[in-house]
Write an enzyme that holds these catalytic residues in place. Sequence first.
Site, PDB file in Angstrom:
ATOM      1  N   SER A  95       1.025  -1.234   0.294  1.00 47.68           N
ATOM      2  CA  SER A  95       0.321  -0.196   0.066  1.00 47.68           C
ATOM      3  C   SER A  95       0.296   1.280   0.285  1.00 47.68           C
ATOM      4  CB  SER A  95      -0.800  -0.071   0.891  1.00 47.68           C
ATOM      5  OG  SER A  95      -1.482   1.127   1.267  1.00 47.68           O
ATOM      6  N   LYS A 142      -4.697  -6.681   3.347  1.00 46.26           N
ATOM      7  CA  LYS A 142      -4.329  -5.589   1.758  1.00 46.26           C
ATOM      8  C   LYS A 142      -6.322  -5.313   2.205  1.00 46.26           C
ATOM      9  CE  LYS A 142      -3.266  -2.315  -0.706  1.00 46.26           C
ATOM     10  NZ  LYS A 142      -3.349  -2.587  -1.701  1.00 46.26           N
ATOM     11  N   HIS A 157      -7.799  -3.363   4.801  1.00 43.82           N
ATOM     12  CA  HIS A 157      -6.891  -1.977   4.922  1.00 43.82           C
ATOM     13  C   HIS A 157      -7.288  -1.275   3.590  1.00 43.82           C
ATOM     14  CE1 HIS A 157      -3.978   0.672   2.212  1.00 43.82           C
ATOM     15  NE2 HIS A 157      -3.589   0.730   3.858  1.00 43.82           N
ATOM     16  N   ASN A 158      -7.581  -2.159   2.482  1.00 39.02           N
ATOM     17  CA  ASN A 158      -8.633  -0.608   1.894  1.00 39.02           C
ATOM     18  C   ASN A 158      -9.849  -0.546   2.108  1.00 39.02           C
ATOM     19  OD1 ASN A 158      -6.364  -1.340   0.597  1.00 39.02           O
ATOM     20  ND2 ASN A 158      -7.135  -1.437  -1.088  1.00 39.02           N
ATOM     21  N   GLU A 160     -10.286   2.387   4.560  1.00 39.61           N
ATOM     22  CA  GLU A 160      -9.022   3.175   3.236  1.00 39.61           C
ATOM     23  C   GLU A 160     -10.922   3.642   3.066  1.00 39.61           C
ATOM     24  OE1 GLU A 160      -6.555   2.811   0.697  1.00 39.61           O
ATOM     25  OE2 GLU A 160      -7.826   3.277  -0.727  1.00 39.61           O
TER      26      GLU A 160
HETATM   27  P1  NBP Z   1      -1.339  -2.215 -13.884  1.00 42.66           P
HETATM   28  O1  NBP Z   1      -2.524  -2.354 -12.917  1.00 42.66           O
HETATM   29  O2  NBP Z   1      -2.133  -1.100 -15.160  1.00 42.66           O
HETATM   30  O3  NBP Z   1      -0.904  -3.590 -14.954  1.00 42.66           O
HETATM   31  C1  NBP Z   1       0.251  -3.330 -16.002  1.00 42.66           C
HETATM   32  C2  NBP Z   1       1.361  -4.329 -16.132  1.00 42.66           C
HETATM   33  O4  NBP Z   1       0.434  -5.494 -15.867  1.00 42.66           O
HETATM   34  C3  NBP Z   1       2.402  -3.962 -17.084  1.00 42.66           C
HETATM   35  O5  NBP Z   1       3.463  -4.262 -17.232  1.00 42.66           O
HETATM   36  C4  NBP Z   1       2.065  -4.680 -18.200  1.00 42.66           C
HETATM   37  O6  NBP Z   1       2.561  -4.868 -19.143  1.00 42.66           O
HETATM   38  C5  NBP Z   1       1.400  -6.237 -16.884  1.00 42.66           C
HETATM   39  N1  NBP Z   1       0.505  -6.854 -17.951  1.00 42.66           N
HETATM   40  C6  NBP Z   1      -0.803  -7.149 -18.352  1.00 42.66           C
HETATM   41 BR1  NBP Z   1      -1.813  -5.201 -18.311  1.00 42.66          BR
HETATM   42  N2  NBP Z   1      -1.172  -8.198 -18.859  1.00 42.66           N
HETATM   43  C7  NBP Z   1      -0.089  -8.854 -19.072  1.00 42.66           C
HETATM   44  C8  NBP Z   1       0.268 -10.269 -19.862  1.00 42.66           C
HETATM   45  N3  NBP Z   1      -0.568 -11.012 -19.935  1.00 42.66           N
HETATM   46  N4  NBP Z   1       1.559 -11.262 -19.020  1.00 42.66           N
HETATM   47  C9  NBP Z   1       2.857  -9.990 -18.761  1.00 42.66           C
HETATM   48  N5  NBP Z   1       2.518  -9.116 -18.149  1.00 42.66           N
HETATM   49  C10 NBP Z   1       0.861  -8.502 -18.707  1.00 42.66           C
HETATM   50  O7  NBP Z   1       0.229  -1.596 -13.185  1.00 42.66           O
HETATM   51  P2  NBP Z   1       0.220  -1.073 -11.768  1.00 42.66           P
HETATM   52  O8  NBP Z   1      -0.606   0.429 -12.212  1.00 42.66           O
HETATM   53  O9  NBP Z   1       1.634  -0.811 -11.707  1.00 42.66           O
HETATM   54  O10 NBP Z   1       0.248  -1.973 -10.580  1.00 42.66           O
HETATM   55  C11 NBP Z   1       0.298  -2.950 -10.892  1.00 42.66           C
HETATM   56  C12 NBP Z   1      -0.069  -3.958  -9.371  1.00 42.66           C
HETATM   57  O11 NBP Z   1       0.087  -3.024  -8.294  1.00 42.66           O
HETATM   58  C13 NBP Z   1      -2.112  -3.977  -9.933  1.00 42.66           C
HETATM   59  O12 NBP Z   1      -1.953  -5.099  -8.709  1.00 42.66           O
HETATM   60  C14 NBP Z   1      -2.299  -2.760  -8.596  1.00 42.66           C
HETATM   61  O13 NBP Z   1      -3.654  -3.280  -8.237  1.00 42.66           O
HETATM   62  C15 NBP Z   1      -1.324  -3.396  -7.771  1.00 42.66           C
HETATM   63  N6  NBP Z   1      -1.311  -1.656  -7.624  1.00 42.66           N
HETATM   64  C16 NBP Z   1      -1.566  -0.707  -8.382  1.00 42.66           C
HETATM   65  C17 NBP Z   1      -1.874   0.408  -6.704  1.00 42.66           C
HETATM   66  C18 NBP Z   1      -1.837   1.604  -7.338  1.00 42.66           C
HETATM   67  O14 NBP Z   1      -1.579   2.802  -6.933  1.00 42.66           O
HETATM   68  N7  NBP Z   1      -1.680   1.797  -9.208  1.00 42.66           N
HETATM   69  C19 NBP Z   1      -1.055   0.114  -5.364  1.00 42.66           C
HETATM   70  C20 NBP Z   1      -0.928  -0.917  -4.761  1.00 42.66           C
HETATM   71  C21 NBP Z   1      -0.939  -1.736  -5.854  1.00 42.66           C
HETATM   72  P3  NBP Z   1       2.905  -4.559 -20.989  1.00 42.66           P
HETATM   73  O15 NBP Z   1       3.567  -3.283 -20.609  1.00 42.66           O
HETATM   74  O16 NBP Z   1       3.063  -5.390 -21.777  1.00 42.66           O
HETATM   75  O17 NBP Z   1       1.177  -3.759 -20.704  1.00 42.66           O
END
Ligand code: NBP
Length: 479
Positions: free
Chosen positions: A128, A182, A185-186, A189
Amino acid sequence: RSANIGVVGLAVMGSNLARNLASREGNTVAVYNRTYARTEELITEHPEAGFLASETIDDFVATLSKPRTAIIMVQAGKGTDAVIEQLAERFEPGDIIVDGGNANFNDTIRRERELRERDLNFVGTGISGGEEGALNGPSIMPGGSAEAWETLGPILKSIAAVAEGEPCVTHIGTDGAGHFVKMVHNGIEYADMQLIAEAYDLLRRVGGLSVEQLVDIFRDWNTGDLESYLIEISAEVLAQKDAETGAPLVDVILDQAGSKGTGVWTVQNALGLGIPVSGIGEAVFARAVSSKPAQRGAMRASVTSRPKTPEVPDTFVDDVRAALYASKVVAYAQGFDLIVAGAKEYGWDIDLGALAKIWRAGCIIRARFLNRIVDAYATKPDLETLLVDPYFADAVASGEEAWRRVVGIAAASGVPAPGFSSALAYFDSLAADRLPAALIQGQRDFFGAHTYQRIDKDGTFHTLWSDDRTEIATTPSTH
Ligand code: NBP
């Protein structure tokens, strides 16, 4: 060169986490992303990180030293399963696959079981703090085996946020425990955000305060018991002016709240486990109500008169602060109850005090308040509810009259305060000598012969409602 840790998935969270890892002494970080352009961008922009970049998953795995440890940061769901399979095919017994995405804990339980059968360690971990946290220090909630924690623990400790000298990471429990907490937690939130929003709405629409005055009030609150990241950013949002119109930004933002679903998961699981997380539930429902423009429009057109604003006491700002604090204690108490129930259901040994500790920094619900929760569980690990911890009991009691005034004024003025009022109803329900559940038992026995128990003797009873209405003793009902 080889890497002691790898990151797969280099969107915003993965990139920031990889940079955080690379900035810590002793780490060499391998990076891989399905689309190589993203990897290239990261290594070009951050040469200082010394990343070991790979174009293929085979090369990525080959650069990892043993036991191989890779953190997956890709879209939750199918993307995560795809990457897990790619790694699992190449990893060897004892290697560690970590999922740092927002996985559903049921998926984490399944994945851990499947990988354990292949002699691989799988750790589902909650992370988080959003983008900023990933880069500078998140709160980290890992599940998985004790063996995996031995290797992973020091790495996670090196990148976690720090609260009072302690890293905000602890081994939560086996398999899905990390993703479960987690999720809660959400949920908390959601509740916290809703309560702050209600305080804002009441002070503005009933108290007649300006947005500018509210900025000052929230900043003031942020120096006391309510000090928290969410109060702090609420003041920041309220202080923001719209560049185009010059109006407060909050007045030009469409009032329909979105969500990504973790609040819904929390409530669904709470319903299944029979835990009344009404604060989180009201928050989820309030967002849903806000996102029904057709119903809201029809209702606005149908309701011709609205209540007049009642007289508000001079103490209104303080009253609302007290109502917010008390309602917040209820929301956290309910969230911790859900964790206790989840731990029992899924066989996790979760240390609630240690959990409260790692939420003190890095994560979205970080707050001064959490120190009090740490103390409460240190004093009594099996506390029935946070509401009876002496500190919280006193704090709520001292604000109780104000809380009741605020809920009354909200109802009289027609300003919705579902979080404040349902929290008060929960408090009053737990505190009641008798609940009307007795009548409900009577109703259930009347239409379904579901039986009831008595206050004055053991056993299970049924009244012959459609006969002569005598009472008979029965065998225990399964309903
Ligand atoms: P995203 O959730 O937007 O996912 C994008 C990433 O997933 C890219 O690297 C993409 O690769 C890859 N991907 C996908 Br889509 N399908 C795939 C597949 N079949 N094989 C391999 N790679 C794949 O990214 P994020 O916002 O950085 O979040 C990442 C994780 O962290 C998520 O689970 C999210 O819920 C979690 N999270 C996010 C936050 C936040 O604030 N954003 C906070 C806490 C946790 P590509 O570049 O090739 O398309």
